[in-house]
Design a protein around this motif. Structure first.
Motif, short mmCIF file in Angstrom:
data_model
loop_
_atom_site.label_atom_id
_atom_site.label_comp_id
_atom_site.label_asym_id
_atom_site.label_seq_id
_atom_site.Cartn_x
_atom_site.Cartn_y
_atom_site.Cartn_z
N ASN A 47 -11.38 7.61 -1.86
CA ASN A 47 -11.82 6.50 -1.00
C ASN A 47 -13.29 6.16 -1.19
O ASN A 47 -13.76 5.16 -0.65
N HIS A 79 -10.93 2.29 -4.48
CA HIS A 79 -11.55 1.70 -3.29
C HIS A 79 -12.95 1.15 -3.57
O HIS A 79 -13.79 1.86 -4.13
N TYR A 115 -13.63 1.06 2.55
CA TYR A 115 -12.81 2.10 3.17
C TYR A 115 -13.19 2.27 4.64
O TYR A 115 -14.37 2.24 4.99
N ASN A 126 -8.69 -1.77 -3.67
CA ASN A 126 -8.91 -2.04 -2.26
C ASN A 126 -10.23 -2.78 -2.11
O ASN A 126 -11.30 -2.20 -2.28
N SER A 180 0.83 -1.20 0.00
CA SER A 180 0.00 0.00 0.00
C SER A 180 0.87 1.26 0.00
O SER A 180 2.09 1.20 0.12
#
Length: 800
Positions: free
Chosen positions: A368, A392, A395, A432, A239
């Protein structure tokens, strides 16, 4: 003449429409094949046995090979394979069937992962879903399973590096792995990562950013995990806050008492020693290296808070990190894959003049919540390192956690990633995914876009997930799937299930508490929301009941749990609101029942299939400060104690423009699959700086006594594509003076928080009418191309 005869002999080898039955086929390969390919071949044998019930020992033959091997050279010479489809290509493969008395199926790759993708392509063609284990998609028995092939050449992937980031694993993947799947280790370890890596290869991904929260043992604290990834051919990336594969969030990696402050300005020797040790220990493996530095875990850099000072510090860090890489990898840094992610405060440092080495890939993050914060400008597009995206689906952070169930609209994902890809983001895509489950269908879509972005368009992006589910569960259900998904995502667009408590996390007490919603029982928007959710639950139940019993768990995991849970979360808060407004205890009981239903859905998820996924769906409140999983306070008398503050209420008017009924011409476009009414007006392409023009929107009849009009224009809250652009459009009435609307916000500010939670920015303005006109017209004009209008409501202002 000899050349002609040779060509005539080759032609039949490339004829189309051949069929190869895989039952009992023997799989052959050269001894020089890589261990990763050989391991994938064992999966192919397993898949064939699952489908056909027969192990490979018959006369028919499947040939697997990688470019450069003796067998592949021979097949190229014979014309079975085309050299141009393999030589020098990245992760490409060919599937072909020979024209012989006993046909052979050929799987050839340009490199080891190309070969592996070809292997899993065959598995999918015979009926083994990439999600056969992770989502329990059943494998149908078929002794006659066959590959039908007319010489398929995959071509290169659209994006070079493609993978997932397992994040916020505290409430799902970690407890499941530690207490259900990998009990002997009590952690996420090599057994779990083996399943993750297999999934990634079946999705044609090539990299993994492992789980890195402090609740989980650091990836390198279990050395077998790296060995497992390498055995599968998966590269490890990290990350934005894990420099050179080093996870400073784990105390086993960085302990303040032992190691001091994570502050490069005061403790650089210790930090550099840690990074040096990590690269020394991992030099034998293929990795992608995160460059630069942030604070511990997700904190900002320690030391000076001046962005320009921080920029100079990071430039020094880059130089030292590249020295470490060159020392152990024995290559020039320019030959090694490296990324820099300008995430959160690091973007401010970048904008302050940070000089990033040209060969390092810039990985642009979204905010996000699905909106890209930046894409490469014309200068950045010329960098040799190119660019990528960090996107994302899940989150944990301000203004509210989004960890529970999937809710990112497919069209939003496509529209935002299209901006990035058009601006050159084809080097690195990281998704993500939180705990992987229940994000399966969104993960599938993202990975398919990363692998072959050109197969997606504005015309098909919104239909992709329904089509994919129909391929798995039956084409007869496609229309119903589309109906369910359209309404599920539309309802989440107005308010995600996690946001129904209307609290803002990590905020002042005034905002960090539960409130009633902005939906109204007085106007009917609350009742309509409940009915819409109930309808898609009925539609889902009808599909599930029509399926064979062995198919139902998979559909419940991928769709049913989310659809029903979203409905019950809305029931819980909307009936609590009705109770607050009336004091009626029957509404209180409806609220309690909704909470019971949420727990029953959780129980079904965790107990079906013999408890395979027990603890994957959390019984603990997701996130650290979220309140939405708690029960609202109920009452036996009316109260306004939970009324939502006025600054969070929509300023809509009674009358609405039907955007879907507009006559739209380029550069304007109607997009289905976004917005509060599921159709939006896009005002030009975001990266087309030359885009200009206007669209005239007739206003339905207004009373003659009206001398002006109040408008509420709601836009999708996107970010400007670059620092020299803004979010502006112009609006006028009856060709009068135009007003410029600009959505200018600051991340983490109150305005931005409300926009993110609502997926909208509302502009309210009053403009005069030209009384001489019979038909009044709203004119929207492009200022910054790419703005998206999702709703226009209005009301006449009558002459006093």
């Amino acid at each position: 003449m000899k050349r002609l005869l040779w060509l005539l002999l080759l032609v039949p080898l490339c004829m189309q429409g051949r069929t190869f039955k895989v039952a009992n086929a023997t799989v052959s390969y050269d001894k020089t094949e890589s261990p990763q390919v050989i391991r994938a071949i064992s999966d192919l044998k397993h898949d064939i046995a699952m489908v056909t019930g027969s192990a490979g020992s018959g006369a028919s033959q499947i040939i697997v090979g990688t470019y450069g091997s003796k067998t592949i050279k021979q097949l190229i010479a014979k014309g079975v394979l085309k050299d141009k489809d393999l030589r020098g290509r990245w992760e490409s493969y060919v599937i072909s069937i020979t024209n012989e008395k006993q046909p052979r199926l050929v799987i050839a790759g340009s490199d080891k992962r190309g070969t592996i993708y070809g292997i899993y392509d065959v598995s999918q063609r015979i009926g083994v879903s990439p999600w056969y284990w992770w989502a329990d998609v059943p494998v149908t028995q078929n002794p006659d399973a066959a590959v039908e092939c007319d010489y398929y050449a995959s071509g290169e992937p659209s994006v070079k590096y493609r993978g997932i980031f397992i994040n916020d694993e505290d409430w799902g993947l970690k407890p499941w792995a530690a207490k259900t799947f990998e009990k002997e280790l009590g952690d996420i370890g090599p057994k779990t990562y083996a399943k993750v890596c297999e999934l990634l290869l079946r999705l044609k991904a090539n990299m993994l950013a492992p789980a890195m929260h402090s609740c989980t043992g650091a990836f390198y604290s279990h050395p077998e995990s790296q060995q497992v990834a390498d055995a599968y051919g998966i590269m490890i990336t990290t990350s934005h806050c894990e420099p050179l594969l080093f996870n400073n969030a784990a105390e086993s990696e960085w302990n303040k008492q032992r190691d001091g402050e994570w502050n490069y300005e005061t403790n650089s020797a210790t930090i550099l020693k840690k990074l040096d040790d990590r690269i020394r220990d991992t030099k034998a493996f293929d990795n992608i290296y995160t460059m630069g530095l942030r604070g511990l875990h997700d904190e900002a850099m320690k030391g000076s808070t001046n962005p320009k000072d921080r920029a100079r510090t990071l430039e020094n860090v880059f130089a030292k990190q590249r020295e470490i890489l060159e020392k152990y990898k024995e290559k020039k840094a320019t030959q090694l894959p490296q990324i820099f992610v300008p995430y959160k405060e690091t973007l401010d440092i970048y904008d302050a003049g940070l000089r990033v080495p040209d060969d390092i890939t810039l990985v642009w993050p979204d905010d996000n919540y699905g909106y890209m914060k930046r894409v490469s400008n014309s200068r950045e597009q010329q960098r040799s390192g190119g660019s990528g995206v960090y996107y994302h689906l899940s989150y944990c952070g301000v203004p509210h956690d989004n960890l529970w169930i999937f809710s990112t609209a497919p069209m939003l994902m496509y529209e935002e990633l299209l901006k990035a890809y058009t601006a050159g983001a084809d080097r690195y895509w990281l998704l993500n995914v939180g705990d992987i489950k229940p994000m399966e269908i969104e993960t599938q879509m993202f990975m398919d876009m990363a692998y072959n972005f050109k197969q997606f368009s504005y015309d098909n992006a919104n239909a992709y997930q329904a089509e994919w589910l129909a391929k798995v569960f039956g084409q007869q259900h496609q229309e119903a799937f589309q109906h369910i998904l359209d309404n599920y995502y539309r309802l989440a667009w107005d308010r995600k299930p996690e946001f129904m408590g209307y609290e803002m996390e990590w905020d002042t007490p005034e905002y960090a508490r539960l409130y009633d919603t902005d939906f109204s029982f007085e106007t009917g928007t609350a009742q309509k929301r409940l009915v819409d959710y109930q309808n898609i639950c009925f539609a889902y139940d009808a599909i599930e009941q029509a399926l064979a019993p062995e198919q139902r768990p998979a559909l419940f995991e991928m769709l049913g749990y989310a659809v029903h849970s979203a409905y019950q979360m809305n029931r819980k808060f909307l009936y609590a609101q009705a109770n607050h407004e009336t004091g009626n205890v029957l509404y209180a009981e409806q609220c309690r029942d909704a909470n019971r239903q949420i727990n029953l859905l959780l129980e079904r998820y965790n107990t079906q299939l013999g408890g395979k996924w027990n603890l994957m769906m959390s019984e603990v409140t997701p996130g650290y400060t979220a309140l939405y999983h708690q029960m609202p306070t109920l009452t036996n008398r009316p109260t306004t104690a939970y009324r939502l503050p006025d600054n969070q209420r929509h300023p809509e008017f009674e009358h609405q423009i039907n955007l879907g009924g507009l006559d739209v011409k380029a550069p304007f476009r109607l997009l289905t699959g976004m917005g509060t009414d599921w159709q939006v007006l896009q005002m030009g392409q975001p990266l087309d700086q030359k885009a200009s023009g206007s669209i005239n929107i007739p206003i339905p009849s207004l009373p003659a006594s009206a001398d002006s009009i109040q408008l509420c224009i709601s836009v999708v809250p996107m970010w400007p594509v670059s620092t020299d652009r803004s979010n502006r459009l112009a609006v006028s009435i009856d060709q009068g003076k135009a007003a410029t609307l600009e959505n200018k916000f600051k991340e983490w500010g109150r305005e931005w928080k409300i926009q993110i939670l609502e997926n909208r920015k509302d502009f309210v303005l009053t403009l005069p009418l030209d009384k001489a006109r019979g038909q009044h017209v709203i004119t929207l004009s492009i200022v910054d191309p790419g703005q998206i209008v999702q709703k226009i409501t209005y009301q006449p202002v009558l002459k006093q």
